[in-house]
Enzyme design. Structure first.
Site, PDB file in Angstrom:
ATOM      1  N   CYS A 111      -2.893  -2.631   6.218  1.00 43.90           N
ATOM      2  CA  CYS A 111      -3.264  -1.312   7.004  1.00 43.90           C
ATOM      3  C   CYS A 111      -4.500  -1.211   7.678  1.00 43.90           C
ATOM      4  CB  CYS A 111      -3.283  -0.282   5.828  1.00 43.90           C
ATOM      5  SG  CYS A 111      -4.320  -0.525   4.611  1.00 43.90           S
ATOM      6  N   HIS A 139      -5.978  -6.138   3.335  1.00 39.86           N
ATOM      7  CA  HIS A 139      -5.008  -4.942   3.400  1.00 39.86           C
ATOM      8  C   HIS A 139      -4.896  -4.755   4.992  1.00 39.86           C
ATOM      9  CE1 HIS A 139      -5.808  -2.677  -0.427  1.00 39.86           C
ATOM     10  NE2 HIS A 139      -6.759  -3.555  -0.369  1.00 39.86           N
ATOM     11  N   CYS A 192       0.887  -1.394  -0.067  1.00 37.72           N
ATOM     12  CA  CYS A 192       0.118  -0.065   0.155  1.00 37.72           C
ATOM     13  C   CYS A 192       0.936   1.502  -0.021  1.00 37.72           C
ATOM     14  CB  CYS A 192      -0.984  -0.044   1.136  1.00 37.72           C
ATOM     15  SG  CYS A 192      -1.800   1.608   1.735  1.00 37.72           S
ATOM     16  N   GLU A 193       0.648   2.194  -1.102  1.00 43.20           N
ATOM     17  CA  GLU A 193       1.497   3.374  -0.979  1.00 43.20           C
ATOM     18  C   GLU A 193       1.251   4.449   0.123  1.00 43.20           C
ATOM     19  OE1 GLU A 193      -1.016   6.424  -4.042  1.00 43.20           O
ATOM     20  OE2 GLU A 193       0.451   5.078  -5.015  1.00 43.20           O
ATOM     21  N   HIS A 194       0.092   4.292   0.836  1.00 44.74           N
ATOM     22  CA  HIS A 194       0.028   5.233   1.883  1.00 44.74           C
ATOM     23  C   HIS A 194       0.670   4.483   3.437  1.00 44.74           C
ATOM     24  CE1 HIS A 194      -4.095   5.677  -0.374  1.00 44.74           C
ATOM     25  NE2 HIS A 194      -3.167   6.433  -0.743  1.00 44.74           N
ATOM     26  N   HIS A 195       0.708   3.541   3.541  1.00 50.07           N
ATOM     27  CA  HIS A 195       1.515   3.103   4.764  1.00 50.07           C
ATOM     28  C   HIS A 195       2.678   2.102   4.470  1.00 50.07           C
ATOM     29  CE1 HIS A 195      -2.781   3.962   5.959  1.00 50.07           C
ATOM     30  NE2 HIS A 195      -2.076   4.706   6.870  1.00 50.07           N
ATOM     31  N   GLN A 242      -5.302  -0.484  -4.623  1.00 53.65           N
ATOM     32  CA  GLN A 242      -5.945  -1.477  -5.330  1.00 53.65           C
ATOM     33  C   GLN A 242      -6.713  -1.095  -6.633  1.00 53.65           C
ATOM     34  OE1 GLN A 242      -7.797  -4.509  -2.911  1.00 53.65           O
ATOM     35  NE2 GLN A 242      -9.169  -5.104  -4.468  1.00 53.65           N
TER      36      GLN A 242
END
Length: 205
Positions: A164, A162, A93-96, A134
């Site tokens: 996250c 996920h 995941c590019e956020h976390h 995704q």
């Protein structure tokens, strides 16, 4: 004998030594900031291991998915649905920058050209092995196949868990995220789309 070959497979990993060392130096600093001692026995090689892991997890940046398809395209007068389902995916995941994983289902209807079946999972892996969300990955897979093969239609469904969501945040352990995208015959023809969803065992209603 190579230990990998003794177990019946050959594991090939390629790393850029300069990139590995630069990443490792940053991970040493991260360990310090977290309150750890990167010089203690259990962590001495951790920065290099993590650096190599991150290079492997993101090796999709070094691969051209369209070229993967073009390497095995064949003229064939076949206009029925071709499905490759239950393709394992592992992404970050590019956020976390924590993993999400699951499976992808891909279908296309040829328009005079088919592609080697193994190339579809390779394309999926190419996009998965990047920092991702995704929703975007679903669209990227579809767009690549559509633009390269020029088929009558393409369908992509991804189901993933996920970390996250399960390790932090709302901490829901059993939630599954499903994304889908359709183009051509799969978007225009409800029966074609319904047949694809039935064959992969997914209900989007």
């Amino acid at each position: 004998m190579n230990d990998n070959l003794q177990h019946g497979y050959e594991k090939i990993e390629r790393y850029n030594s300069q990139t590995t060392e630069q990443l490792a130096s940053h991970y040493r600093e991260i360990l310090k900031l977290l309150g750890e001692d990167p010089q203690r026995e259990g962590l001495l090689k951790t920065p290099e291991r993590v650096a190599k892991a991150m290079e492997f997890f993101t090796h999709g940046y070094d691969t051209n998915p369209a070229e993967i398809l073009r390497s095995a395209m064949f003229k064939e007068d076949y206009k029925q649905m071709v499905i490759v389902k239950d393709i394992e995916i592992y992404s970050l995941c590019e956020h976390h920058m924590v993993p999400f994983f699951g499976k992808a289902h891909v279908a296309y209807i040829p328009n005079g050209t088919i592609v080697g079946l193994s190339k579809i999972p390779r394309v999926v892996d190419c996009f998965a092995r990047r920092l991702q969300v995704q929703e975007r990955m679903t669209r990227e897979i579809l767009t690549c196949i559509h633009n390269t093969l020029n088929p009558l239609g393409v369908a992509v469904v991804i189901e993933a868990r996920h970390l996250c969501m399960s390790m932090r945040g709302v901490q829901k352990q059993n939630s599954i995220t499903t994304t889908s995208d359709f183009i051509g015959a799969f978007k225009k023809d409800e029966k074609t789309r319904a047949e694809f969803l039935r064959l992969i065992g997914v209900n989007l209603v």
